[in-house]
Scaffold this active site. Structure first.
Site, PDB file in Angstrom:
ATOM      1  N   TYR A 206       5.962  -2.545  -2.263  1.00 47.31           N
ATOM      2  CA  TYR A 206       4.570  -2.451  -2.736  1.00 47.31           C
ATOM      3  C   TYR A 206       4.038  -3.741  -3.363  1.00 47.31           C
ATOM      4  O   TYR A 206       4.789  -4.670  -3.583  1.00 47.31           O
ATOM      5  CB  TYR A 206       4.321  -1.209  -3.578  1.00 47.31           C
ATOM      6  CG  TYR A 206       5.053  -0.955  -4.872  1.00 47.31           C
ATOM      7  CD1 TYR A 206       5.779  -1.918  -5.545  1.00 47.31           C
ATOM      8  CD2 TYR A 206       4.979   0.325  -5.454  1.00 47.31           C
ATOM      9  CE1 TYR A 206       6.398  -1.627  -6.744  1.00 47.31           C
ATOM     10  CE2 TYR A 206       5.609   0.616  -6.658  1.00 47.31           C
ATOM     11  CZ  TYR A 206       6.315  -0.364  -7.294  1.00 47.31           C
ATOM     12  OH  TYR A 206       6.923  -0.068  -8.474  1.00 47.31           O
ATOM     13  N   GLU A 207       2.747  -3.775  -3.565  1.00 44.78           N
ATOM     14  CA  GLU A 207       2.028  -5.000  -3.987  1.00 44.78           C
ATOM     15  C   GLU A 207       2.241  -6.151  -2.994  1.00 44.78           C
ATOM     16  O   GLU A 207       2.326  -7.309  -3.397  1.00 44.78           O
ATOM     17  CB  GLU A 207       2.454  -5.443  -5.397  1.00 44.78           C
ATOM     18  CG  GLU A 207       2.281  -4.432  -6.495  1.00 44.78           C
ATOM     19  CD  GLU A 207       0.883  -3.849  -6.597  1.00 44.78           C
ATOM     20  OE1 GLU A 207      -0.038  -4.428  -6.021  1.00 44.78           O
ATOM     21  OE2 GLU A 207       0.737  -2.799  -7.219  1.00 44.78           O
ATOM     22  N   GLY A 208       2.279  -5.814  -1.722  1.00 42.77           N
ATOM     23  CA  GLY A 208       2.555  -6.823  -0.694  1.00 42.77           C
ATOM     24  C   GLY A 208       4.043  -6.854  -0.433  1.00 42.77           C
ATOM     25  O   GLY A 208       4.816  -7.209  -1.324  1.00 42.77           O
TER      26      GLY A 208
ATOM     27  N   ARG B  55       2.141  -8.477  -9.173  1.00 52.35           N
ATOM     28  CA  ARG B  55       3.310  -9.022  -8.466  1.00 52.35           C
ATOM     29  C   ARG B  55       4.372  -9.505  -9.448  1.00 52.35           C
ATOM     30  O   ARG B  55       5.571  -9.329  -9.223  1.00 52.35           O
ATOM     31  CB  ARG B  55       2.872 -10.135  -7.519  1.00 52.35           C
ATOM     32  CG  ARG B  55       2.159  -9.568  -6.316  1.00 52.35           C
ATOM     33  CD  ARG B  55       1.590 -10.588  -5.358  1.00 52.35           C
ATOM     34  NE  ARG B  55       1.068  -9.849  -4.197  1.00 52.35           N
ATOM     35  CZ  ARG B  55       0.500 -10.405  -3.132  1.00 52.35           C
ATOM     36  NH1 ARG B  55       0.360 -11.718  -3.072  1.00 52.35           N
ATOM     37  NH2 ARG B  55       0.069  -9.655  -2.137  1.00 52.35           N
TER      38      ARG B  55
END
Lengths: 595, 595
Positions: free
Chosen positions: A439-441, A295
């Protein structure tokens, strides 16, 4: 196509002047990260970014990856660039010396990553994903797994991926269907389909190591029944090289909006051999080790693409002559003035500059804190650093990728119609950058992580790690006349943030949807204030040095800070009103009314 | 790929309930535009948009236009769709019956355009550009030119373009280099290169009519020396058909971020024969006739793409199950709830809905005013309508395309990773929509038009055309308890707008850069308040009818208005602070400090 020039001066400003990068050498293991060494690394990295990766950024986008007869190929030049990249040792920077790494601070590694990502995001994702896999394996893998795989990941001859998403599950990993069957020899047979696997298959490395979330036969329902497995594309041979093929295949690659040079794959696991990483059913915990680094890395992409947009837009604004200044012609020898005379062009450039340099400061701060979290011999210092990093990670991920996307769009807007044409490379920045908000949440998930997990954690303990230094700074500078124009807006909006935070804590306790409805705007407000704190600190340094040798550099800091306080930080006012209007207009809206 | 469903109910709501569409039949020439006829047209247009244009939207994007051996080809299916389109008479709607048109109100034509544009923006631009050429020629062409060309443009067998931009000039048309040499027969020889010519060359029509800005030999310097010429690709033969080739050729087509189905051409004029449109050196005036219609049309594209984003995102949000509601599971029979339970997903959908329906209301209002401006027998009414339309045109162009772009981005965000994949069609909306913020004058140029031309015009006469009805509405509803939640926020932010307007008038008089620095944020604030006025009026209708037959529709209006007031209109607070911080942080920033 715009050139990319590594922003070394600003990186050094953040690392040594705003923060105390030299103090890192006092941490055990970082003794060799002296200013001389770090500067040399940054300069060499800049050359690779400018000379090796940037030249294949546009061509990589145009050509994209291909998938034929089950084989994924990266665009022309990517393989050669990757070879140069690993020969230069760029994958080894922050890896453990035990596995062949250089053991440098994470903060140094992130500066290098920024340059690679700004020069060619699609390329930088390959070593980026490998590094994520390295981190998860280093933290949770057995000694055996570490000895077998970490040296390969460190030298970059093998790469890594993270296999989380399946067609029916993205955010909600409790819905994972991939299965892992225990074998007598301690390995597992993995079967299932994963999608959206960045760098999932390609021709850059000899082997690809997949870290796969799957369920054991006795797994509890939902998120508490997920385990993490290492599944290599080729099983290791006796001599440690890539041996026989495992039951792993690429089913297809996605056609995307951007990052076309990075292969986004459907990966099929068919009775593939894998090994458990960490404890059974504790895969989410292992995953989060990776996630937090990832993140931060994605937040860095926002900053990197903002820098690329700034450089392109500034160059164009200086060269393009069109129209006259509103206050009368400025360049009388020409038929028109450069568009840099126009207030709105300047406003856009300053917005990008303020967001980008502010993001660099914020990222640098947290990167150094992460170094303390890992290496400080003082457990309290390490814990505090970890708390601050945990709090600010979702903010860096979401706020900086939003700011990067706004910057990318303003970069195109400065170019006008030419920005919409592919050959100038400006619209590619929009397309590449857009994925970072997802992406990555998604950024919405980051906001939920902030309000739902990080704020309440330890009764606000994490929050205090941010609030205290800001309060101290404001108190210390309140009487400093020269700093008034920076401290007053910071104090005002910090006060608003505290007020909204208290409101949110109270409301959210009663009704979680209240926190959910506020979350995205609250995260933005938090990001604006955190960046405001950085700009106030940068202004202080600028004021002290603006009459010295590098007057232009420091004056620019002071005046960009002034712009930030006057023209960007005031967004907090509107955000506060919107948040405190509450969730009722959102939740008291029957499903059928949507149409 | 998401389906497109023409939003007929909402269009009729705007045309007949919010506004008085039936009253248009009292205007001379519009007698036949009865509700029955208009409804029938909208329904048929909806079928064409849904069934003919939308199915080739994604394929048109993927395939794009091609340029080989000097020939431009549109994507597969475009020619057949265009034939269907002109056979249905869709190019004739608002054209003059004298030239074969149906003479319908512009407001009706714009509703039809919205649907075509939402279904397939790249396609809709072909007839859109032709209509722009029609308008300019109708307003400024000689009778001879009109008789020769307008029937062809009306029936759509010939198409049109606008040739303004050259490599060295976009915004600043004073820099035009294309030359026009007078010939003995009254025609001109045109020589020069034009770029970014949308629909500049293609295989849809028998002939293409270019309206070209060029300079006569005796032209004064700069913008006052520009004349407008009609230059056909093929010269008309005796029988009126397309005859011999003129000196017009396509040099290349651009590779763009989006609208790939529309050919953006470099057009070379090489001693091409053309005819003057309007007076010598008065080309800019003629151009502006076209420009104002075109700007409204571009604002409409923002709204259209917002609608497409809404439909796609809503369908996905209803179908995608992922995670549980923050307040506990809602769909116990499923493994997860639909993502529509999540506050932030709802916030995004409501934002798109509020902007889109608000834009439709605003556009409809101004479209009907334009009908009055053209047809009202009362010169004062016509003048007032024209003033209001002139004031709001830059706002509709810029604010609605910004809102459309935000909507497109939120649409992708609702989809998460799937939104980034091309096959779902959501990222195409971002790419197509992005151009609308740039062409027909960038949104920055619209903002300068608003603050620099429209506000000062006639000592604020145009401004009063907007301020008066808003003031009257607020005064009339102030005591209405039911309307308080809508009128109070409107009144508060209308007050802010008035305050900022007064500040801007005073500051801008002293220093034009002050107005320039404020312009973009001021336009946004104006747009938010104008849309707030529309939402308050729509809420009033909704309140009156929400217990009747179509309760869902009207309740949705009331509750969307509530959301707008609570969560979107408050942006005005931050914008006001930013604007009133003044221009100094932008203008007192030496060029060298940019880096």
């Amino acid at each position: 196509m715009a050139n990319y020039k590594a922003p070394l001066r600003d990186m050094k400003f953040v690392h040594y002047e705003l923060l105390d990068g030299n103090a890192l050498t006092a941490l055990p293991g970082y003794e060799e990260a002296t200013e001389d060494l770090v500067d040399a690394i940054l300069e060499e990295a800049g050359k690779v970014a400018e000379g090796v990766l940037h030249p294949i950024n546009r061509t990589g986008d145009e050509e994209g990856c291909t998938f034929e007869n089950g084989v994924v190929r990266t665009p022309s030049g990517f393989k050669e660039a990757y070879d140069t990249f690993i020969e230069g040792g760029w994958t080894t920077l922050t890896c453990d010396p035990e596995f062949g790494g250089q053991g440098l601070p994470h903060s140094v590694g992130l500066m290098v990553s920024e340059m690679m990502s700004a020069a060619n995001q699609a390329f930088a994702m390959y070593p980026g994903l490998s590094h994520g896999a390295y981190n998860a394996l280093e933290a949770h893998g057995s000694d055996d797994l570490k000895q077998t795989y970490l040296p390969k990941l460190t030298e970059g001859t093998w790469s890594g991926t993270m296999c989380l998403t399946e067609p029916q599950c993205g955010t909600d990993l409790g819905l994972v269907r991939t299965k892992a069957l225990p074998q007598d020899d301690g390995s597992y047979k993995i079967t299932g389909t994963k999608i959206f696997i960045s760098a999932g298959d390609h021709d850059l490395t000899e082997n690809i190591l997949h870290l796969v979330l799957a369920k054991l036969p006795d797994a509890p329902e939902g998120i508490k029944g997920i385990s993490l497995f290492l599944v290599p594309k080729y099983l290791p041979a006796e001599d440690g090289s890539a041996g026989p093929a495992n039951g792993v295949s690429c089913g297809s690659i996605e056609h995307k909006m951007g990052i076309n040079g990075n292969a986004t794959c459907v990966i099929n696991f068919d009775d593939a051999t894998g090994w458990l990483v960490g404890e059974p059913h504790k895969g989410m915990r292992a995953m989060f080790t990776f996630m937090n680094t990832a993140r931060l890395g994605v937040g860095l992409q926002g900053l990197a693409q903002g820098e690329a947009a700034y450089q392109g837009a500034l160059e164009y604004a200086r060269e393009r002559i069109q129209g006259r200044s509103l206050t009368g012609p400025k360049e009388l020898d020409k038929k028109a003035d450069s568009i840099l005379v126009h207030p709105d062009v300047r406003r856009m450039l300053l917005t990008i500059k303020a967001y980008t340099e502010g993001s660099r400061a914020l990222t640098g701060w947290i990167a150094q804190e992460i170094d303390y979290a890992h290496k400080s011999p003082d457990p309290q210092r390490a814990k505090q650093a970890d708390d601050l990093a945990s709090l600010l990670t979702p903010i860096i991920k979401a706020f900086q990728t939003d700011a990067g996307y706004e910057s990318a769009n303003m970069g195109v807007q400065v170019f006008g119609g030419h920005g919409y044409i592919r050959e100038h490379g400006m619209e590619q920045i929009i397309r590449d950058c857009r994925i970072a908000q997802i992406y990555e949440g998604t950024n919405g998930i980051q906001a939920l992580d902030l309000v739902g997990r990080k704020l309440p954690m330890g009764m606000g303990r994490l929050l205090r790690r941010f609030f205290h230094p800001v309060q101290e700074f404001i108190a210390a500078e309140m009487e400093n006349d020269e700093m008034e124009e920076f401290v007053m807006p910071l104090a005002k909006n910090f006060g608003r943030l505290q007020q909204v935070t208290a409101w949110l804590a109270e409301q959210g306790m009663k009704n979680p949807d209240e926190a959910g409805a506020a979350s995205v705007e609250y995260l933005r407000m938090f990001g604006l204030v955190a960046m405001g704190y950085m700009w106030a600190r940068m202004a202080k340094i600028g004021l002290a040095k603006q009459d010295g040798d590098e007057a232009v550099f420091y004056k620019s800091k002071v005046k960009t800070a002034r712009f930030y306080m006057a023209r960007l930080l005031p967004q907090c006012g509107g955000l506060m009103s919107s948040i405190m209007a509450g969730s009722s207009t959102i939740m008291d809206f029957e499903d059928e009314l949507f149409g």
